[in-house]
Design an enzyme around this catalytic site. Structure first.
Site, mmCIF file in Angstrom:
data_model
loop_
_atom_site.group_PDB
_atom_site.id
_atom_site.type_symbol
_atom_site.label_atom_id
_atom_site.label_comp_id
_atom_site.label_asym_id
_atom_site.label_seq_id
_atom_site.Cartn_x
_atom_site.Cartn_y
_atom_site.Cartn_z
ATOM 1 N N ASP A 104 52.378 48.400 -52.947
ATOM 2 C CA ASP A 104 52.395 48.568 -51.497
ATOM 3 C C ASP A 104 51.281 49.534 -51.085
ATOM 4 O OD1 ASP A 104 53.002 48.734 -48.842
ATOM 5 O OD2 ASP A 104 54.954 49.692 -49.089
ATOM 6 N N ASP A 160 49.662 43.798 -46.875
ATOM 7 C CA ASP A 160 49.496 45.067 -47.580
ATOM 8 C C ASP A 160 50.409 45.243 -48.785
ATOM 9 O OD1 ASP A 160 51.859 45.306 -46.180
ATOM 10 O OD2 ASP A 160 51.506 47.363 -45.531
ATOM 11 N N GLU A 161 51.068 44.180 -49.241
ATOM 12 C CA GLU A 161 51.915 44.333 -50.421
ATOM 13 C C GLU A 161 52.025 43.032 -51.202
ATOM 14 O OE1 GLU A 161 55.668 45.740 -48.887
ATOM 15 O OE2 GLU A 161 56.440 43.702 -48.705
#
Length: 599
Positions: free
Chosen positions: A7, A102-103
């Site tokens: 993350d 974003d992860e």
């Protein structure tokens, strides 16, 4: 199975810090489209109490009081950085499931499974080195436990960004430190209900009876409960899942009433969504258009509505989608309301190669496919602003510009300078007698019309993109009014279109300055501005490329003084002055006369 959730920390803020390292350690927030809501916060901003997804106007005063850096979201740039991060993960691990911008989940097998913490530290260091983005990694046997581990890795510095829920005992201990709202799969309403009956942490849910969970909550909560106990309910899949819909619904910068203006924005959404649709080789069977007023403006009448259109045949052609979207907008538009947002959603998406058509439809589709392929080639080569539907009414992109060297043949602080053209003083001339540029200038400068500001920005933004500076700044309001000037609005619009970082309030007054345009004598005008401004504290321009924006050059004193500050005090490596217009009656001084300050 062992999963690691990678993350990116405060992703949008981290991207901005990669682009501008001077933001490190300062409170920073990133706003959504058209400055609507807070979509990312640095840890320093979180400490001030700025919430996630809150409307910006509710925290504006708090940001001003604490000198929070407020940035407009550059989502195209964030997507580019995200792809770099994901490439790093694919380089290190064979099986990766990208879950958001974003992860991503990593499937740890073989040698990676022997020392998962050590391997994940290597992953973290590699991503930081290659992209500059800090990440936290949580390790667990289910996605929910990996999320919980990631929460601890991010919140507790002692773990140095990596944490492993290695056993049930560790899971119990960790879940006691995680608020129920932070457990993956628990929504806001469910969390409120759980808290009302005494379940405040992840462990409280973990320790609950299965029968009681099934009787009182939906199956999603039961799935979360099982995952917290190590039972997989959300399987890992490295294959990318097909989109079910594509939605684009940014807010307007200013409330909009006019149908044509709403339609223009809607068609921009259609173009963007259709481009994504074709890029992913999908077709849509239906679409939805929605209109919304501002729920926070309780003093205004409220109206929200949407219309769904089922397409005759699944398609990805911009023209067909635009026609359907326009029909839908006509159904729901009502005059008399100030609208905050028009939304556009493509629904019921299917792979392109799974749709059967008749022989006659196939020929028509082939022609449209060739047209759309040609459009996509132009857009991919020259940028998404290179080609538009005529109804979008984009201004000319290749606007010829005047070189300021012919107006300032002597030595000037700037390195380059450009203006759209030359105009007369036009505030007292009948509108019908004005040239197109004079009319645009009056609508921008004197009337502050949002539509005119967008049109002017459309002409200037391509030049800014071509110059590719690090920052865009604008000439400070020398003796100007206190309200937001049209020049500032123009700078904001250009920054949004060009993707260049806008530095607001780059200058500070050292002393009071009268309104320059009221000073008739040329030497007095230059004298009034000599060393009247300085660079604002915290602005870092050393060795950077800067574009300085002004609306009009009369004598050149304002642009000259602002450029001098950028070059001498800011130590900018290169400064370009970009001007909407040169005043035909202007006199320019080749060498400024720096005398005693004006009084």
């Amino acid at each position: 199975m062992l999963l690691a959730l990678c993350d990116c920390n405060n992703f949008f803020v981290s991207c901005e810090r990669v682009r501008d390292p001077s933001l490190e350690g300062r409170p920073v927030i990133v706003l959504s489209h058209n400055d609507g809501c807070v979509v990312a916060r640095s840890n320093e901003a979180k400490a001030l109490g700025i919430g996630m997804a809150v409307p910006f106007f509710t925290v504006r005063a708090l940001c001003q009081k604490n000198s929070v850096v407020v940035l407009k979201g550059d989502h195209e740039y964030y997507r580019i950085v995200s792809r770099k991060v994901m490439r790093c993960l694919y380089h290190l691990v064979p099986e990766v499931e990208v879950s958001s911008i974003d992860e991503a989940y990593l499937h740890l097998t073989g040698i990676h499974k022997e020392d998962p913490v050590g391997f994940c530290r290597q992953v973290r260091n590699f991503i930081k080195k290659e992209t500059g983005i800090p990440v936290s990694i949580g390790i667990g046997c289910t996605k929910t436990l990996a999320k919980a581990a990631g929460y601890i890795a991010k919140k507790e510095e002692a773990h140095e960004g990596v944490f492993w829920v290695s056993s049930e005992d560790v899971a119990k201990e960790v879940l006691k430190r995680i608020p129920i709202e932070e457990v993956w799969g628990i929504g806001r309403k469910t969390a409120s209900k759980l808290r009302s009956i005494g379940l405040a942490s992840g462990y409280d849910l973990f320790a609950s009876e299965e029968k009681w969970i099934l009787e009182n909550f939906p199956s999603t909560v039961w799935s979360t409960w099982k995952e917290l106990r190590g039972v997989v309910c959300h399987p890992f899949t490295a294959e990318r899942q097909l989109r079910k819909s594509i939605q684009i619904a940014p807010s307007f910068r200013q409330p909009v009433r006019d149908f044509e203006e709403i339609l223009t924005t809607l068609l921009e959404h259609v173009e963007e969504a259709a481009l994504i649709l074709r890029r992913e080789k999908l077709l849509c069977k239906s679409l939805q258009v929605s209109l919304h007023t501002n729920p926070y403006r309780t003093d205004l009448p409220q109206y929200n509505n949407s219309a769904n259109v089922k397409l005759k045949t699944p398609c990805d052609c911009t023209h067909d989608l635009a026609a359907a979207a326009k029909d839908a907008l006509k159904k729901i538009y009502k005059w008399g309301y100030l609208y905050r947002k028009v939304g556009f959603t493509l629904k019921d998406l299917v792979p392109r190669d799974m749709v059967q058509v008749t022989l006659f439809e196939e020929e028509e589709r082939r022609k449209k496919r060739m047209l759309m392929d040609a459009v996509d080639q132009v857009v991919n080569s020259l940028g998404k602003d290179a080609l538009h539907l005529a109804a979008v009414k984009k201004p000319r992109e290749n606007q010829p510009m005047e070189d300021l060297k012919k107006f300032f043949p002597g030595k000037a602080p700037w390195d380059e300078g450009y203006a759209l053209g030359v105009i007369r003083p036009c505030n007292k001339i009948d509108l019908k007698d004005l040239s197109p540029l004079e009319a645009l200038f009056r609508r921008c400068k004197h009337n502050g019309e949002p539509k005119a500001i967008r049109e002017a920005a459309g002409m200037l933004a391509p030049k800014v993109k071509e110059l590719n500076p690090h920052f865009l700044v604008y000439v400070p309001p020398f003796g100007g009014r206190g309200r937001k000037e049209p020049l500032e609005l123009l700078a904001e619009e250009i920054a949004k279109r060009s993707g260049v970082r806008l530095l607001k309030n780059a200058f500070e007054k050292k002393r009071a300055v009268p309104e320059i345009k009221k000073i008739q004598k040329l030497d007095e005008r230059w004298k009034a501005l000599s060393f009247a401004y300085t660079l604002a504290e915290g602005v870092r321009l050393k060795d950077k490329k800067v574009v300085l924006l002004d609306d009009v050059i009369r004598s050149g004193a304002s642009a000259y003084e602002a450029s001098r500050v950028l070059k001498e005090e800011g130590q900018a490596a290169w400064v370009c002055v970009l001007v909407l217009a040169i005043m035909r009656s202007s006199q320019v001084l080749l060498e400024p006369c720096h005398g005693e300050p004006y009084s």
